[in-house]
Each structure stands twice: as C-alpha cells, then as structure tokens.
Design an enzyme around this catalytic site. Structure first.
Site, PDB file in Angstrom:
ATOM      1  N   GLU A  53       0.811  -1.212   0.000  1.00 29.21           N
ATOM      2  CA  GLU A  53       0.000   0.000   0.000  1.00 29.21           C
ATOM      3  C   GLU A  53       0.849   1.269   0.000  1.00 29.21           C
ATOM      4  O   GLU A  53       0.519   2.244  -0.682  1.00 29.21           O
ATOM      5  CB  GLU A  53      -0.918   0.013   1.232  1.00 29.21           C
ATOM      6  CG  GLU A  53      -1.985  -1.059   1.241  1.00 29.21           C
ATOM      7  CD  GLU A  53      -3.100  -0.806   0.242  1.00 29.21           C
ATOM      8  OE1 GLU A  53      -3.437   0.375   0.017  1.00 29.21           O
ATOM      9  OE2 GLU A  53      -3.628  -1.788  -0.309  1.00 29.21           O
ATOM     10  N   GLU A 151      -8.190  -4.310   3.857  1.00 26.95           N
ATOM     11  CA  GLU A 151      -7.894  -3.421   2.733  1.00 26.95           C
ATOM     12  C   GLU A 151      -8.998  -3.438   1.682  1.00 26.95           C
ATOM     13  O   GLU A 151      -9.350  -2.413   1.118  1.00 26.95           O
ATOM     14  CB  GLU A 151      -6.556  -3.794   2.082  1.00 26.95           C
ATOM     15  CG  GLU A 151      -5.344  -3.553   2.958  1.00 26.95           C
ATOM     16  CD  GLU A 151      -5.027  -2.077   3.158  1.00 26.95           C
ATOM     17  OE1 GLU A 151      -5.676  -1.214   2.529  1.00 26.95           O
ATOM     18  OE2 GLU A 151      -4.128  -1.789   3.956  1.00 26.95           O
ATOM     19  N   ARG A 152      -9.479  -4.635   1.371  1.00 22.30           N
ATOM     20  CA  ARG A 152     -10.546  -4.825   0.393  1.00 22.30           C
ATOM     21  C   ARG A 152     -10.212  -4.143  -0.929  1.00 22.30           C
ATOM     22  O   ARG A 152     -11.017  -3.397  -1.494  1.00 22.30           O
ATOM     23  CB  ARG A 152     -11.889  -4.352   0.967  1.00 22.30           C
ATOM     24  CG  ARG A 152     -12.295  -5.119   2.204  1.00 22.30           C
ATOM     25  CD  ARG A 152     -13.714  -4.856   2.623  1.00 22.30           C
ATOM     26  NE  ARG A 152     -13.976  -3.466   2.947  1.00 22.30           N
ATOM     27  CZ  ARG A 152     -13.606  -2.887   4.107  1.00 22.30           C
ATOM     28  NH1 ARG A 152     -12.947  -3.579   5.031  1.00 22.30           N
ATOM     29  NH2 ARG A 152     -13.907  -1.633   4.344  1.00 22.30           N
TER      30      ARG A 152
END
Length: 200
Positions: A53, A151-152
């Site tokens: 991320e 997080e999806r």
C-alpha cells in the site's frame, strides 16, 4: 515518538528504499503490535499489505494524487492508505502530519471498534479482526486475510504474500525489542465516527 523513516510524497521515491531502511519501520510496527499480543504471523501479514500500500512509508500519499486535497474522497494516506485521508487526520489530531505513531494507534482503535467499522469478515477468510491478531496461520495466508477483510482492494495478492513471508523471516531472526511508541491518548467519544468505505 518512535524514530520513523519517512518521506512526505505522492510519488514513487520510497519504492527505492532498501529493506534495511524499511526494517527500521518494521521494527517499530512489530514491537508495538507484539506488545499488544499480536503474533508475528499476523504482524507480518499486515506488514506485507502495508508494503504494497505505502512501501512502508508512513508519510506516503496515494500516487499522483493531490496532497491534502478535500476535493475528492478517494485520496489515501499513510501505512495502510486510509481513504479518505482527512477522516484519519481528523481522528488523529493536529500533529497527524508528524506523529506517525498515531497510525498504529488508529489500527488498534479500529480493532477495538469491532466488526464492520473497518474490518469486514468475508466468507473467503472468515476470521474476525481479533482472531486475526492471535492467528498462527502462515504469514502468506494472513496477508490474504488482511487484504480481503481490511484493505478490500483489487490485485497484487502475490506481492503481499511475498512481502509477508520476507518480513516474517526477518522478525524470526531479528525479534525487535521494546520501541518507544507514543500512540497518543484519544477521546474515543470525540473521535467516534461512522465507518467509511475504502477503495474497491
């Protein structure tokens, strides 16, 4: 506050950090969550996602998006790319730009808030957030659990799993000692806000 390696950017410069540089932040993260009784398996699974991320840069803005713009609700910030960024900033308080320890405190806050606040248990990986933190499943599996339920996002699962394995092996060989982390004292009533969706 802990001594983070950080770079305020919406670019890709932090992708060029060495793993030795990233390890300084990993030690801070692992020490904090291990002190909260998380397993190294779960910590590594989360860190594998953080690297994907934000490259483990706590000052990372979403790539090529305007920094601190209120114009769009889809701009992410920080280790796990909280989206929209300003809801994290409002929660963390006036020193959110410099006190990166608060990002760890935020994750603990989300854990304490329970199912549906940030964590959404999906049928593919039916672990609650609390179960995740104590899990001894392999770090690759836990990287997928965190990705799916927290997080999806879409895509990049293999990289998250590889990151998780790397940092799990690192932590097994270099278990961090106590790191002074000042996560802050938060007024949970004042900062209680409705759940907001992450990017899909």
């Amino acid at each position: 506050m802990a001594n983070w390696v950080s770079l305020w950017t919406n670019g890709t410069e932090a992708q060029n950090w060495t793993n030795e540089q990233r390890a300084q932040n990993v030690d801070i993260i692992a020490s904090f969550f291990n002190s909260k009784s998380w397993t190294y398996n779960s910590i590594a699974g989360m860190i594998g996602n953080m690297q994907a991320e934000s490259t483990l840069n706590p000052a990372q803005w979403e790539y090529d998006r305007p920094i601190e713009s209120y114009a769009e609700d889809t701009i992410g910030f920080g280790l796990v790319q909280w989206t929209p960024w300003w809801k994290y900033a409002n929660w963390a308080g006036t020193d959110w730009r410099t006190n990166f320890d608060k990002q760890l405190g935020r994750i603990m806050f989300e854990l304490e808030m329970g199912e549906g606040y940030q964590w959404q248990t999906k049928p593919a990986y039916p672990l609650s957030f609390e179960q995740f933190t104590h899990s001894t499943l392999d770090p690759e599996t836990l990287a997928l659990v965190f990705f799916t339920n927290y997080e999806r996002g879409i895509g990049g699962e293999a990289a998250r799993q590889a990151n998780a394995r790397y940092w799990y092996d690192y932590l097994m060989q270099n278990p961090p000692g106590p790191v002074p982390v000042q996560s802050g004292k938060f007024n949970f009533t004042l900062y209680l806000k409705p759940y907001w969706k992450r990017r899909y």
